[in-house]
Design an enzyme around this catalytic site. Structure first.
Site: not given
Length: 637
Positions: A392, A401
Site C-alpha cells: 500500500e 509514492e
C-alpha cells in the site's frame, strides 16, 4: 537549527529546562585541551585544531586520561565519532549516548571548512569528540568497548556514524602528570592493522578512497533517458534498482539529502519525549500526519482483507513492501498464510511493527526486514520467491509514492505465477465548480472595496492537496462540470516505470453552464483483473470516511481561462456553457508523481504547442499505460 547549550548564557545552561533529556556535567577550567582534527571531503585535507595535539590516536581500543585538578583517581573514555551529518549538533549526540545509558562529560562537534584551492565543493560530513568520565582505567576500557559495539554504524541525522576510540585508557594519581601520560599512551597504543607503534600518519583520520568512490557513482543514462529506473548502477542494491523516492524515515545508505532528528525542530528549552527525540523528524511528521488516519480507515482495511482472503491458503507465502504498523502482514497471518516477510525502510517503524506482531502472537508467521525492498534478494527470504506481493504505497496521486517503480522491481521476489495486490489502478481527473472553494482561493469585493488586483498572485499552476487547504472537498458543495476522466491506467503486475507519456490530452464536454473553478485528481485501485474489490479517493466516496480524507484526500489545481493567461492582470475565471467542447491537457512529471492540468476551449489559441499528431513529447506510452478517454470524450493524438 538551534545553538547548543554551550553557546547559551551560563544561567540558561544551568537551568534544568535547557537540557531536558539529561544533565550534562560541566568541564571545569584547567581541563587539558582535547585533540581534534578537521576531516574534510577533500582527500588528505586534515587540519590540526590544536598546536599541542598531534593526532587522533589509535582507532583500536583507546581513551584519553583527563585527570582533573584535585582528583586522585579518575580516567576518561575518549571517543571519536565520525561521518556525522553537517546538521548534527551537540544535543543530538547527547541524546544518542544517553539512550544507551552513557552520560557525556564533554562533547565537541567539528564542522570542517573546504580549502579555497579545492574544486570539490563543501565537505559532506562532520565529526565530534566526546568524553565519558569513569572511576578507573578498567572501567573506561569496558565503557569504550560497550559504546563501540552499541553505537558504531547507528543512524544519526540520516547518516551511519563511525565510532572509534582515541587512546588507551590510563589512570593518574596526580593532575600534573595527566597530559604527559595521555601523550605516552597515544604513542604506545597500536594503530589498527599497523603493528605496534602508530605513526603520525596512522593517527590521522582515515583518507577516503577516491577510486572506490568513482565506482559507486550511479549511471543515470539508462535506456530511454529515464534517470529514475536504473538497473545498471553499481550501488550494492543486490540487483535491485536505485529508487527515485525514499519513504519518510528511511535509513537507506543511498538516500540523498539531509535528515534532521525530531528534537532538532524544537527550542532547546522545550521538552521532547525521549521515545521520539532521536527519531527522524520526517518519520514522526509522516506518522502523525497520515499513519493513524490510514490505520483507522476501516473500508481500506476491509478492501485488503477481502482481497487477501481470495489468494491466501496454508501454503501461501507473501512479501509486503512497506510494513509500517504491520497491519497488512498481520491480516495475512491471521488468514492462515504460511509465512509473510514484511520489508520496512524505517528502523523505528520496523521495530514497532515487530512489537505489534509479537503482541498479537503472529511472530512465527511474520518476519520483519529493515531495508528498502530494492536491496532484498529472493534468497534472503525464508522460503525463497513468494506467491503474493502486497503493498500500500499509494499517495494522494496514484503514483506519487512510486508504486509502479517499487512493484516492478519487487517482481524479482515473486514466482512467475505470483499475484500482486492491488493489481490495477486508474488515475482520474474531474473538473468542478465550487463557490466555497473560490471563497478561500480568491479575493472579492467587500463593502464597496475592490480587491480584484490581489488575485494577480493567485496560483493556478500548482497542484495542491485538500489537507493543505485545511478542508474536505466533499464539504465544499462541489458540482461536477465534466465527466470523471481517466488519464492513467496501470497494471501493477506487468507495467514498468518509464513508460508514461509526459502529456495526456482528452476532449470532453461541459456538463452544465457555470464556472470551472478547479480540477480534482482522485484514483481507484482494484484487487484483481476482474475488479472484484475497489478502493477510491473520489470525494463522492469519502463523504462518510473522514479518515480517508485525512490521509489521502484529493489533489486540487485551480483553473483559469487560458485564453488570457499570458496577461499580467488577475486571472479570468473559465466560464463555460453546457455542451461546450473542452480540451483537458494533463502534464506529467516524475513518473506520475507530479501533475498539472490545463483546460482550454476547443480551438482556442494561447501560444502553446499546437495540437496534432506530433503533440506528445517525452517517453512513449506502453500498451498497459494508456491515454484514456471518458465515455463522453475521446483521446486526442
Amino acid at each position: 537549527h538551534y545553538t547548543s547549550p554551550t553557546d547559551r548564557s551560563p544561567s540558561l545552561r544551568a537551568s534544568p529546562l535547557a537540557t531536558p533529556v539529561m544533565d550534562i556535567t560541566p568541564i571545569p577550567a584547567g581541563t587539558p585541551p582535547v585533540e581534534a582534527h578537521f576531516e574534510s571531503k577533500h582527500e588528505g585535507d586534515v587540519k590540526q585544531a590544536s598546536k599541542r595535539s598531534k593526532g587522533r590516536g589509535s582507532s583500536g581500543s583507546g581513551a584519553e586520561t583527563g585527570t582533573r585538578s584535585g582528583d586522585s583517581s579518575v580516567a576518561y573514555a575518549e571517543i571519536y565519532v565520525g561521518n556525522l551529518d553537517l546538521s548534527c549538533n551537540r544535543d543530538n549526540l547527547v541524546v544518542l549516548f544517553e539512550t544507551k545509558g552513557h552520560a557525556l562529560s564533554k562533547c565537541q562537534v567539528r564542522r570542517p571548512k573546504p580549502r579555497r584551492s579545492s574544486s570539490e565543493g563543501a565537505p559532506s560530513s562532520a565529526y565530534a569528540f566526546v568524553r565519558i568520565r569513569c572511576g578507573s582505567a578498567e572501567e573506561a576500557r569496558e565503557v569504550l568497548g560497550r559504546v563501540i559495539s552499541e553505537l558504531d554504524g547507528v543512524e544519526l541525522c540520516g547518516k551511519n556514524i563511525k565510532v572509534e576510540a582515541r587512546n588507551v585508557p590510563i589512570q593518574q594519581s596526580k593532575a600534573r602528570k595527566g597530559r604527559k601520560a595521555s601523550s605516552a599512551a597515544a604513542a604506545a597504543a597500536p594503530a589498527s592493522g599497523s603493528g605496534s607503534g602508530a605513526t603520525e600518519e596512522d593517527r590521522q583520520p582515515p583518507k577516503k578512497n577516491k577510486k572506490k568512490k568513482k565506482k559507486k557513482r550511479t549511471n543515470t543514462s539508462s535506456g530511454g533517458g529515464n534517470r529514475r529506473h536504473n538497473n545498471n548502477s553499481n550501488n550494492n542494491n543486490n540487483g535491485g534498482i536505485e529508487p527515485a523516492w525514499y519513504p519518510p524515515g528511511a535509513e537507506a545508505k543511498h538516500k540523498k539529502g539531509k535528515t534532521y532528528i525530531f528534537s532538532q525542530e524544537f527550542d532547546p528549552n522545550f521538552h521532547v519525549p525521549r521515545r521520539i527525540a532521536d527519531k527522524s523528524n520526517e518519520l514522526i511528521v509522516a506518522v502523525n500526519d497520515f499513519h493513524f488516519a490510514m490505520m483507522n480507515d476501516l473500508p481500506r482495511n476491509d478492501f485488503y482483507y477481502e482481497a487477501l482472503k481470495q489468494v491466501i491458503s496454508e501454503e501461501t507465502t507473501l512479501v509486503e513492501i512497506g510494513i509500517g504498523s504491520g497491519l497488512l502482514s498481520m491480516i495475512c497471518g491471521s488468514l492462515g498464510a504460511k509465512h509473510v516477510t514484511g520489508i520496512e525502510a524505517s528502523k523505528p517503524l520496523a521495530n514497532v511493527a515487530m512489537m505489534n506482531i509479537v503482541k498479537n502472537g503472529l511472530q512465527d508467521k511474520i518476519s520483519v526486514v529493515n531495508a528498502m525492498s530494492t536491496e532484498i534478494e529472493a534468497k534472503q527470504l525464508k522460503h525463497g520467491k513468494v506467491d503474493v506481493l502486497v503493498s500500500e504505497i499509494l499517495g494522494t496521486l496514484l503514483l506519487s509514492e512510486n508504486a509502479l517503480e517499487f512493484n516492478a522491481d519487487a517482481k524479482r521476489l515473486l514466482k512467475p505465477s505470483g499475484k500482486v495486490i492491488p493489481r490495477l489502478g486508474t488515475q482520474f481527473i474531474t473538473l468542478i465548480q465550487s463557490d466555497k472553494l473560490d471563497l478561500i482561493t480568491s479575493a472579492r469585493k467587500w463593502k464597496g472595496l475592490d480587491f480584484e488586483k490581489f488575485n494577480q498572485l493567485k496560483d493556478t499552476a500548482s497542484l495542491l492537496f485538500t489537507k493543505e487547504l485545511g478542508c474536505r472537498l466533499c464539504t465544499l458543495d462541489p458540482v461536477n462540470m465534466s465527466e470523471r476522466l481517466p488519464i492513467i491506467e496501470v497494471d501493477f503486475a506487468n507495467d514498468i516505470a518509464g513508460c508514461i507519456a509526459s502529456r495526456k490530452m482528452i476532449r470532453t464536454k461541459a456538463l452544465r453552464d457555470g464556472v470551472i473553478h478547479a480540477a480534482v485528481f482522485s484514483w481507484e485501485v482494484y484487487s484483481d483483473l476482474q475488479k472484484s474489490h475497489k478502493m477510491s479517493t473520489h470525494y463522492e466516496d469519502t463523504v462518510h470516511n473522514f479518515q480517508r480524507d485525512m490521509q489521502w484526500g484529493q489533489g486540487i489545481q485551480l483553473i483559469e481561462d487560458m485564453a488570457h493567461s499570458d496577461a499580467k492582470e488577475a486571472p479570468i475565471p473559465l466560464q463555460v456553457k453546457a455542451g461546450e467542447e473542452l480540451i483537458v491537457e494533463v502534464r506529467i512529471a516524475q513518473e506520475g508523481a507530479i501533475m498539472q492540468c490545463i483546460v482550454r476551449r476547443l480551438g482556442s489559441a494561447c501560444g502553446e504547442q499546437p495540437m496534432g499528431a506530433n503533440f506528445f513529447s517525452g517517453s512513449a506510452t506502453s500498451d498497459n499505460v494508456k491515454d484514456a478517454a471518458s465515455s463522453s470524450g475521446e483521446a486526442i493524438a
